[in-house]
Structure formats: structure tokens, C-alpha cells
Write a protein that holds these residues in place. Structure first.
Motif: not given
Length: 160
Positions: A77-87, A133-141
Motif C-alpha cells: 500500500d505504499d503510494r506517492l502523489l504530487r499535484a498542483t492545487l489551484s487554490e 505537505t503543501l509547498t505553495g500550490n504544490q501538494l506532496y502526499a
């Protein structure tokens, strides 16, 4: 006859040495190849495409997220996710603060060029069973399989 036997023995010894050198030189690459065979990586333009394309994609990912990258282990169940959040803020349902009762920082066992290795020390919240963690609008999960399984067992025991 002795000369032929010596040459054959030397040839066999030389071949054995070449194989040993090849195993030592290639060994780490074989391990990386094997680990990579148990991972699936995907990229999507939006959060809605990601959720439509991947059944293991977390439901908390906003539909309007962009530049979504996802890596999952097929052995756990190991996962990495990166996404840019508009808000530029955590998605609805996510919480700030150190997540859960597990180890802190929660380990990141997978590796991807687009996911900073030191990010686990910067956890600022959780979304479901993901640390974020959120860095600016960059989400790392990221989700650690062992931590997830322990949390699910604890939830099961608490429901009894």
C-alpha cells in the motif's frame, strides 16, 4: 595433453571470473529492475482524469488539481502523489498537524524523481491515510503501507 587441459582450465576459470565480475557490476541494477517491476507510475492532466484512470487514486484529490503524478507499489500500500492545487490549500476533508499515531516522520519507501526525498520530515497534515505537505500550490502526499495496515487494524479493533 597437459597443455590442452591447462588451457581449458584457464578458460573455465576466466569465464567464471567474468561472470562473477558481471554479477557484482549488474547486481544493483537487477535489484532496481526487480523493485521497479512492482511499481506503477502514472501522470494525468487533472485530478478528475486521475480518479477516472486509477482505482487506487485517493477520493480526496480535487477534480481541478493539475499535473498529477502518482506512483504505487503493486506489492503493498505504499503510494506517492504530487499535484498542483489551484487554490494552494489542502483539499476538503484534510487536516493540518502531525497525522495519526504512527512514527514521525512517516517513512517514504518509494522513490521518484518528481518527489523530494526529504519531504517526509516536512509533513504538515493528512488526507485520509496519506501524509501531506503543501509547498505553495504544490501538494506532496505519501502513504506508507505498514503504517496504513497498523491504522486499519487499530480502526477495526476500535469498532469492536
Amino acid at each position: 595433453m597437459k597443455g590442452i587441459v591447462s588451457k581449458v582450465a584457464l578458460g573455465v576459470a576466466g569465464t567464471g571470473m567474468a561472470v562473477a565480475v558481471a554479477v557484482v557490476a549488474i547486481g544493483p541494477r537487477v535489484s532496481e529492475w526487480y523493485d521497479g517491476r512492482h511499481q506503477q507510475q502514472s501522470s494525468y492532466e487533472t485530478g478528475s482524469q486521475a480518479k477516472a484512470g486509477g482505482r487506487s487514486m485517493p477520493s480526496w484529490l480535487p477534480d481541478d488539481a493539475s499535473s498529477v503524478k502518482y506512483l504505487m507499489s503493486t506489492k503493498g500500500d505504499d503510494r506517492l502523489l504530487r499535484a498542483t492545487l489551484s487554490e494552494g490549500r489542502l483539499p476538503a476533508g484534510c487536516t493540518t498537524g502531525l497525522p495519526g499515531k504512527g512514527p514521525h516522520p512517516v517513512p517514504v519507501s518509494l522513490k521518484a524523481g518528481w518527489f523530494p526525498e526529504s519531504i517526509a520530515t516536512k509533513a504538515t497534515g493528512s488526507c485520509g491515510h496519506y501524509n501531506v505537505t503543501l509547498t505553495g500550490n504544490q501538494l506532496y502526499a505519501w502513504q506508507d503501507g505498514a503504517t496504513l495496515q497498523a491504522a486499519l487494524r487499530a480502526e477495526h479493533v476500535a469498532k469492536r
